[in-house]
Motif scaffolding. Structure first.
Motif: not given
Length: 121
Positions: A59-73, A103-113
């Motif tokens: 996983d990878d996190y923005a510095d502003s949320v590291k240690g506070r947010f956790t992504i899982s699937r 992350k580097n391009e601030n882009w994603a293939r598909n977006w939710g609402q």
């Protein structure tokens, strides 16, 4: 693919929320891709929050949320989660679930609402 996010709401600073995003369709359109979250606050640019690889092993996190947010699937459920703890007022934003983020391009293939997260001080 359709991405349906939920779990946003109003919470006091220091509180927690868990965002959930479910992808419609077959498991192949989910488990073969990185998943992630972006956010956008009023008057600010959209920013990367977190991403997770195919099997949840990286996983990878923005510095502003590291240690506070956790992504899982959970690939069996076509679902990705974002557990947000120790929330701050500056976390207030519209949170977007995405598939195949760059992350580097601030882009994603598909977006939710998007699902709104508001943190009061």
């Amino acid at each position: 693919v359709q991405l349906q996010a939920s779990g946003g709401g109003l919470v006091q600073a220091g509180g927690s929320l868990r965002l959930t995003c479910t992808a419609s369709g077959s498991r192949e359109i989910f488990e073969g891709y990185y998943m992630g979250w972006f956010r956008q606050a009023p008057g600010k640019e959209r920013e990367f929050v977190a991403s997770i690889n195919y099997n949840g092993g990286r996983d990878d996190y923005a510095d502003s949320v590291k240690g506070r947010f956790t992504i899982s699937r959970d690939n069996r459920k076509n679902t990705v989660y974002l557990q947000m703890n120790s929330l701050k007022p500056e976390d207030t934003a519209l949170y977007y679930c995405v598939r195949d983020p760059d992350k580097n391009e601030n882009w994603a293939r598909n977006w939710g609402q998007g699902t709104q997260v508001t943190v009061s001080s």
